[in-house]
Write a protein that holds these residues in place. Sequence first.
Motif, PDB file in Angstrom:
ATOM      1  N   THR A 148      45.877  -8.662  10.391  1.00  0.00           N
ATOM      2  CA  THR A 148      46.948  -9.457  11.005  1.00  0.00           C
ATOM      3  C   THR A 148      46.411 -10.400  12.070  1.00  0.00           C
ATOM      4  O   THR A 148      46.820 -11.574  12.124  1.00  0.00           O
ATOM      5  N   PRO A 149      45.475  -9.950  12.941  1.00  0.00           N
ATOM      6  CA  PRO A 149      44.909 -10.888  13.925  1.00  0.00           C
ATOM      7  C   PRO A 149      44.215 -12.077  13.267  1.00  0.00           C
ATOM      8  O   PRO A 149      44.232 -13.180  13.813  1.00  0.00           O
ATOM      9  N   LEU A 150      43.626 -11.846  12.097  1.00  0.00           N
ATOM     10  CA  LEU A 150      42.992 -12.948  11.370  1.00  0.00           C
ATOM     11  C   LEU A 150      44.036 -13.955  10.916  1.00  0.00           C
ATOM     12  O   LEU A 150      43.897 -15.161  11.159  1.00  0.00           O
ATOM     13  N   PHE A 151      45.095 -13.471  10.273  1.00  0.00           N
ATOM     14  CA  PHE A 151      46.115 -14.366   9.757  1.00  0.00           C
ATOM     15  C   PHE A 151      46.865 -15.095  10.874  1.00  0.00           C
ATOM     16  O   PHE A 151      47.393 -16.193  10.663  1.00  0.00           O
ATOM     17  N   ASP A 152      46.891 -14.504  12.074  1.00  0.00           N
ATOM     18  CA  ASP A 152      47.551 -15.128  13.212  1.00  0.00           C
ATOM     19  C   ASP A 152      46.597 -15.963  14.064  1.00  0.00           C
ATOM     20  O   ASP A 152      47.022 -16.609  15.029  1.00  0.00           O
ATOM     21  N   ALA A 153      45.328 -15.960  13.710  1.00  0.00           N
ATOM     22  CA  ALA A 153      44.332 -16.718  14.472  1.00  0.00           C
ATOM     23  C   ALA A 153      44.420 -18.202  14.126  1.00  0.00           C
ATOM     24  O   ALA A 153      44.884 -18.578  13.043  1.00  0.00           O
ATOM     25  N   PRO A 154      43.970 -19.066  15.030  1.00  0.00           N
ATOM     26  CA  PRO A 154      43.989 -20.506  14.738  1.00  0.00           C
ATOM     27  C   PRO A 154      42.988 -20.865  13.647  1.00  0.00           C
ATOM     28  O   PRO A 154      41.890 -20.316  13.576  1.00  0.00           O
ATOM     29  N   SER A 155      43.390 -21.794  12.822  1.00  0.00           N
ATOM     30  CA  SER A 155      42.485 -22.323  11.809  1.00  0.00           C
ATOM     31  C   SER A 155      41.344 -23.074  12.486  1.00  0.00           C
ATOM     32  O   SER A 155      41.551 -23.753  13.498  1.00  0.00           O
ATOM     33  N   ILE A 156      40.169 -22.987  11.936  1.00  0.00           N
ATOM     34  CA  ILE A 156      39.016 -23.696  12.496  1.00  0.00           C
ATOM     35  C   ILE A 156      39.216 -25.209  12.393  1.00  0.00           C
ATOM     36  O   ILE A 156      38.869 -25.963  13.309  1.00  0.00           O
ATOM     37  N   ASP A 157      39.828 -25.650  11.305  1.00  0.00           N
ATOM     38  CA  ASP A 157      39.983 -27.081  11.075  1.00  0.00           C
ATOM     39  C   ASP A 157      41.127 -27.689  11.867  1.00  0.00           C
ATOM     40  O   ASP A 157      41.057 -28.844  12.280  1.00  0.00           O
ATOM     41  N   ILE A 163      45.914 -19.266  10.439  1.00  0.00           N
ATOM     42  CA  ILE A 163      45.308 -19.043   9.125  1.00  0.00           C
ATOM     43  C   ILE A 163      46.379 -18.836   8.069  1.00  0.00           C
ATOM     44  O   ILE A 163      46.283 -19.363   6.947  1.00  0.00           O
ATOM     45  N   ARG A 164      47.430 -18.102   8.393  1.00  0.00           N
ATOM     46  CA  ARG A 164      48.478 -17.838   7.413  1.00  0.00           C
ATOM     47  C   ARG A 164      49.176 -19.107   6.954  1.00  0.00           C
ATOM     48  O   ARG A 164      49.829 -19.123   5.909  1.00  0.00           O
ATOM     49  N   ASP A 165      49.031 -20.186   7.714  1.00  0.00           N
ATOM     50  CA  ASP A 165      49.671 -21.440   7.345  1.00  0.00           C
ATOM     51  C   ASP A 165      48.821 -22.307   6.426  1.00  0.00           C
ATOM     52  O   ASP A 165      49.329 -23.294   5.871  1.00  0.00           O
ATOM     53  N   VAL A 167      46.709 -21.049   3.851  1.00  0.00           N
ATOM     54  CA  VAL A 167      46.302 -20.373   2.615  1.00  0.00           C
ATOM     55  C   VAL A 167      47.491 -20.258   1.667  1.00  0.00           C
ATOM     56  O   VAL A 167      48.646 -20.265   2.102  1.00  0.00           O
ATOM     57  N   THR A 168      47.212 -20.170   0.379  1.00  0.00           N
ATOM     58  CA  THR A 168      48.275 -20.027  -0.606  1.00  0.00           C
ATOM     59  C   THR A 168      49.014 -18.707  -0.388  1.00  0.00           C
ATOM     60  O   THR A 168      48.409 -17.711   0.026  1.00  0.00           O
ATOM     61  N   PRO A 169      50.340 -18.671  -0.619  1.00  0.00           N
ATOM     62  CA  PRO A 169      51.145 -17.491  -0.293  1.00  0.00           C
ATOM     63  C   PRO A 169      50.662 -16.198  -0.934  1.00  0.00           C
ATOM     64  O   PRO A 169      50.871 -15.116  -0.380  1.00  0.00           O
ATOM     65  N   GLY A 170      50.013 -16.288  -2.091  1.00  0.00           N
ATOM     66  CA  GLY A 170      49.527 -15.080  -2.743  1.00  0.00           C
ATOM     67  C   GLY A 170      48.579 -14.271  -1.880  1.00  0.00           C
ATOM     68  O   GLY A 170      48.456 -13.054  -2.030  1.00  0.00           O
ATOM     69  N   VAL A 171      47.902 -14.936  -0.950  1.00  0.00           N
ATOM     70  CA  VAL A 171      46.987 -14.242  -0.037  1.00  0.00           C
ATOM     71  C   VAL A 171      47.749 -13.233   0.807  1.00  0.00           C
ATOM     72  O   VAL A 171      47.340 -12.069   0.951  1.00  0.00           O
ATOM     73  N   LEU A 172      48.854 -13.671   1.377  1.00  0.00           N
ATOM     74  CA  LEU A 172      49.643 -12.808   2.257  1.00  0.00           C
ATOM     75  C   LEU A 172      50.375 -11.734   1.464  1.00  0.00           C
ATOM     76  O   LEU A 172      50.497 -10.594   1.899  1.00  0.00           O
ATOM     77  N   GLU A 173      50.855 -12.096   0.272  1.00  0.00           N
ATOM     78  CA  GLU A 173      51.565 -11.138  -0.569  1.00  0.00           C
ATOM     79  C   GLU A 173      50.650 -10.012  -1.038  1.00  0.00           C
ATOM     80  O   GLU A 173      51.074  -8.865  -1.189  1.00  0.00           O
ATOM     81  N   ASN A 174      49.397 -10.330  -1.305  1.00  0.00           N
ATOM     82  CA  ASN A 174      48.457  -9.346  -1.841  1.00  0.00           C
ATOM     83  C   ASN A 174      47.586  -8.683  -0.774  1.00  0.00           C
ATOM     84  O   ASN A 174      46.729  -7.866  -1.096  1.00  0.00           O
ATOM     85  N   ALA A 175      47.788  -9.036   0.477  1.00  0.00           N
ATOM     86  CA  ALA A 175      46.969  -8.479   1.561  1.00  0.00           C
ATOM     87  C   ALA A 175      47.395  -7.070   1.950  1.00  0.00           C
ATOM     88  O   ALA A 175      46.611  -6.327   2.542  1.00  0.00           O
TER      89      ALA A 175
END
Length: 482
Positions: A148-157, A163-165, A167-175
């Motif tokens: 969860t901290p990864l997905f809530d962390a700021p994107s490098i770019d 991060i959750r914003d 990536v394709t939704p399947g990442v979060l659904e399958n995590a």
Amino acid sequence: MTHPGEITRRQLLRRIGLTALVAGPGAGLLSACATGAAEKPSAAPSAAATASGLVSATNPFGVDAKKPLEVVIFSGGFGDAYAKEVHEALYTKAFAGVSVKHVATQQIGTQLRPRLVSGDVPDVINNSGPEALDLAALAAEGHLADLTPLFDAPSIDDPGKKIRDIVTPGVLENAKIDGKDLVLNYNVSHRGLWYDAKLFQAKGWMVPKTWDEFKALGEEAKKEGIALFAYPGQVGPYYQTWNLLYTAAKIGGNQVLIDIDNLVDNAWKADAIRKSVDAWVEIQTKYGDKSYFGLDHTQTQIKHLQHKVLFYPTGSWLENEMVKDKPKDFEYALAPVPEVTGMDRMPYGAIMIGVGENFVVGAKGKNPQGGLEYLRIMLSKEGARGFTERTKNLTVVNGAAEGLELPPGMVSAAKLQDAVGTNVITDARYEGWYKELFDYSNTQVNAVMAGRINTDEFIENVQKKADEVKADSSVSKQTRNA
């Protein structure tokens, strides 16, 4: 109509960066859009909470650059150059002087089970291949760090986006396992039947759209001494397990797979499962070769390249996996499973598109903060683009592949994705949720395809195992809605 488990074509294509891919010489641009303890251990502290470095906007997990990092990579279809040359290189660039230990193996289970038991846990594990670890069991034992901290962390770019914003939704659904974000799926894969487009062109053969056409082509191939279809019975029988399940989903819709994953009573007794097994057993009996049951995936794929097999069921990593062995005149292309019943719920052209290639962070490792940051680097556009450049496969990072030139097989898969619309076959998640059931289903697939048991026995055997898993209170149960 959009059925459960299906995704919007335009949304998926935009989010994985297929809207403006350079298709390759002569092809132009793609069209407009283009996986237990009865008593669970207490939760491991989050990596961020135990950080020993200085937390900052560019170091959100407080990574200590003095701590070495160990990364274990499954060196299969994607190899491991992408990790050494891209992700690890970016990590060492971000933390000057840090030491990264790189371990590549095709035997994840054999190498890591003793280490997990002894407490010598790697920081990052690419959990893939025939010896992939049981993720649900690892979660129950507290081995998987919370992502969860990864997905809530700021994107490098774009630090303004999480991060959750990006990536394709399947990442979060399958995590999720037990409702927690514990797994990062990094690759977008296309699965179906692979063939040599140049051979078809030379022979004047059309890709079959119906089962009758499929069998007719089998007769033609037989005259040429070519098996219509084959899969590796050793080190890769799950390719045919996938194939049977995705065919069943095509016949009966994605709910067939959702019910299997949710351990719904008698899910394996669905009529679509029966029809799928019957259809593929017929193909194996009439147009297959039992010798392939004794071969592994690489050996079978060599036979495919030698035109001893016409169609081979696997995923889009195939082209990169065989790049050193592929003859210059062999051109990979992806075909959907033909229409089976004439009344399949999904139309011809439906293929499986999903996220895969699991990465986890060891909660009990020496440097989980570094593990999280390593995954964040993987999810940067530079990290994702580097993966695609070296593997010729797509990642889950939105837009990272735009402008890249891809090989013919990937272009073929992308065109099918464009044409399939919303009729995308979902993935079967019981592979990661209930490994004992998945492994058992593989043995039963080999048995039924080889004629050692019939379809009724296959269904009864696998359903009985599913019932046992469902009744086992020590096995953590998972649920999906789509």
